[in-house]
Design an enzyme around this catalytic site. Sequence first.
Site, PDB file in Angstrom:
ATOM      1  N   SER A   1       2.926  -1.947  10.605  1.00 45.61           N
ATOM      2  CA  SER A   1       4.359  -2.011  10.946  1.00 45.61           C
ATOM      3  C   SER A   1       5.009  -3.359  10.608  1.00 45.61           C
ATOM      4  O   SER A   1       5.883  -3.833  11.341  1.00 45.61           O
ATOM      5  CB  SER A   1       4.585  -1.666  12.422  1.00 45.61           C
TER       6      SER A   1
ATOM      7  N   GLY B   1       2.106   2.312  11.016  1.00 43.96           N
ATOM      8  CA  GLY B   1       3.114   3.365  10.911  1.00 43.96           C
ATOM      9  C   GLY B   1       3.809   3.721  12.214  1.00 43.96           C
ATOM     10  O   GLY B   1       4.465   4.755  12.308  1.00 43.96           O
TER      11      GLY B   1
ATOM     12  N   LYS C   1       0.074   4.243  -0.302  1.00 45.75           N
ATOM     13  CA  LYS C   1      -0.584   5.427   0.282  1.00 45.75           C
ATOM     14  C   LYS C   1      -0.324   6.655  -0.603  1.00 45.75           C
ATOM     15  O   LYS C   1      -0.292   6.532  -1.820  1.00 45.75           O
ATOM     16  CB  LYS C   1      -0.123   5.629   1.727  1.00 45.75           C
TER      17      LYS C   1
ATOM     18  N   GLU D   1      -6.967   4.776   7.861  1.00 43.79           N
ATOM     19  CA  GLU D   1      -6.751   6.203   7.566  1.00 43.79           C
ATOM     20  C   GLU D   1      -8.003   6.811   6.929  1.00 43.79           C
ATOM     21  O   GLU D   1      -8.306   7.979   7.139  1.00 43.79           O
ATOM     22  CB  GLU D   1      -5.497   6.367   6.689  1.00 43.79           C
TER      23      GLU D   1
ATOM     24  N   ASN E   1       0.870  -1.181   0.000  1.00 40.19           N
ATOM     25  CA  ASN E   1       0.000   0.000   0.000  1.00 40.19           C
ATOM     26  C   ASN E   1       0.907   1.231   0.000  1.00 40.19           C
ATOM     27  O   ASN E   1       1.494   1.576   1.028  1.00 40.19           O
ATOM     28  CB  ASN E   1      -0.892  -0.039   1.255  1.00 40.19           C
TER      29      ASN E   1
ATOM     30  N   HIS F   1      -9.779   1.288   4.967  1.00 41.48           N
ATOM     31  CA  HIS F   1      -8.480   1.441   5.632  1.00 41.48           C
ATOM     32  C   HIS F   1      -8.647   2.394   6.817  1.00 41.48           C
ATOM     33  O   HIS F   1      -9.429   3.339   6.760  1.00 41.48           O
ATOM     34  CB  HIS F   1      -7.453   1.993   4.641  1.00 41.48           C
TER      35      HIS F   1
ATOM     36  N   GLU G   1      -5.830  -4.795  10.778  1.00 44.08           N
ATOM     37  CA  GLU G   1      -4.825  -3.749  10.950  1.00 44.08           C
ATOM     38  C   GLU G   1      -5.147  -2.932  12.205  1.00 44.08           C
ATOM     39  O   GLU G   1      -5.948  -1.983  12.134  1.00 44.08           O
ATOM     40  CB  GLU G   1      -4.832  -2.807   9.746  1.00 44.08           C
TER      41      GLU G   1
HETATM   42  P1  PGA Z   1       2.478   0.436   7.771  1.00 44.63           P
HETATM   43  O1  PGA Z   1       1.039   0.616   7.131  1.00 44.63           O
HETATM   44  O2  PGA Z   1       3.049  -0.835   7.217  1.00 44.63           O
HETATM   45  O3  PGA Z   1       3.243   1.658   7.337  1.00 44.63           O
HETATM   46  O4  PGA Z   1       2.291   0.353   9.241  1.00 44.63           O
HETATM   47  C1  PGA Z   1       0.187  -0.480   6.927  1.00 44.63           C
HETATM   48  C2  PGA Z   1      -1.107  -0.027   6.346  1.00 44.63           C
HETATM   49  O5  PGA Z   1      -1.542   1.082   6.671  1.00 44.63           O
HETATM   50  O6  PGA Z   1      -1.718  -0.728   5.535  1.00 44.63           O
END
Ligand code: PGA
Length: 275
Positions: free
Chosen positions: A227, A189, A11, A98, A9, A96, A183
């Site tokens: 992460s 993150g 982003k 976010e 992803n 997601h 998640e």
């Molecule tokens: P990350 O994000 O690996 O940077 O923690 C995962 C995600 O948001 O799908």
Amino acid sequence: MTTPCFVANWKMNKTVAESMAYLDILEATHLPSQDAEIILAPPYTALSSVAEKVKRGLSSIGISGQNMYYEERGAYTGEIAPAMLREFCQYVIIGHSERRHIFGETGSQVQKKVQAAWTAGMVPILCVGETKAERDEGLTWAVVQRQLAEALQGLRALRGPGDLTGREADTSSSIPTFLVAYEPVWAIGTGVTPSEAEVEEMHAKMAEELATRDPNGPPPRLLYGGSVNEKNIASLMRERHVDGVLVGGTSLSAEGFLRMIQIGIVAHKEKSCTR
Ligand code: PGA
């Protein structure tokens, strides 16, 4: 044994030129496409170029949108319709954290998007997960269970009458399929992850819940996200109900993503007990 799935992803990262440079690196490598399903989720602006390049030399790679709106067309400034994504994508990430937490996406919107993805012929990658506060209150499973219920409302009706009358369900390819990514919001993150045992516990519960909710559908593959990196991917992928990973930050380097895929494939094969 399920085929392990690795989703990158990106982003809100990568211009078209940067996306092409990433694909150049994948193209120069022998991709383990027999042993893994590899999916890239670039930003909208790079989808067309990525799809074109994938078609020419990397056809084993799947392409995913990172989000979409559920209406077919209309006056929705800044949004993208399912059919527009479908020109380039086989998958679309829905719900997601976010989207849910920064942009206020609700469970009902997530449900409409999942349905719209199926209608457009895409496989939703449905994201679920609890916040730190919810976890601290002991609500982790309650939140995940609620998010699954909201998002998959209407799935039984789409499966046809098989599960309601005892008749065989229609198992044709038009039947909707999906992936679920667990998640935890607090793990995204942050460099912090739940233990492998906690991930496995959550995935096992999700598998059970989904089998009850959708008895005639193919068991969806269950991904973990938050992460994931080269150090923790092996222990996560060795867990019985972890079929893959959704990777954000550490997927932005093509070399890093490739290394994670290689480590993940080996770990997946080492599972002592497979589904
Ligand atoms: P990350 O994000 O690996 O940077 O923690 C995962 C995600 O948001 O799908």
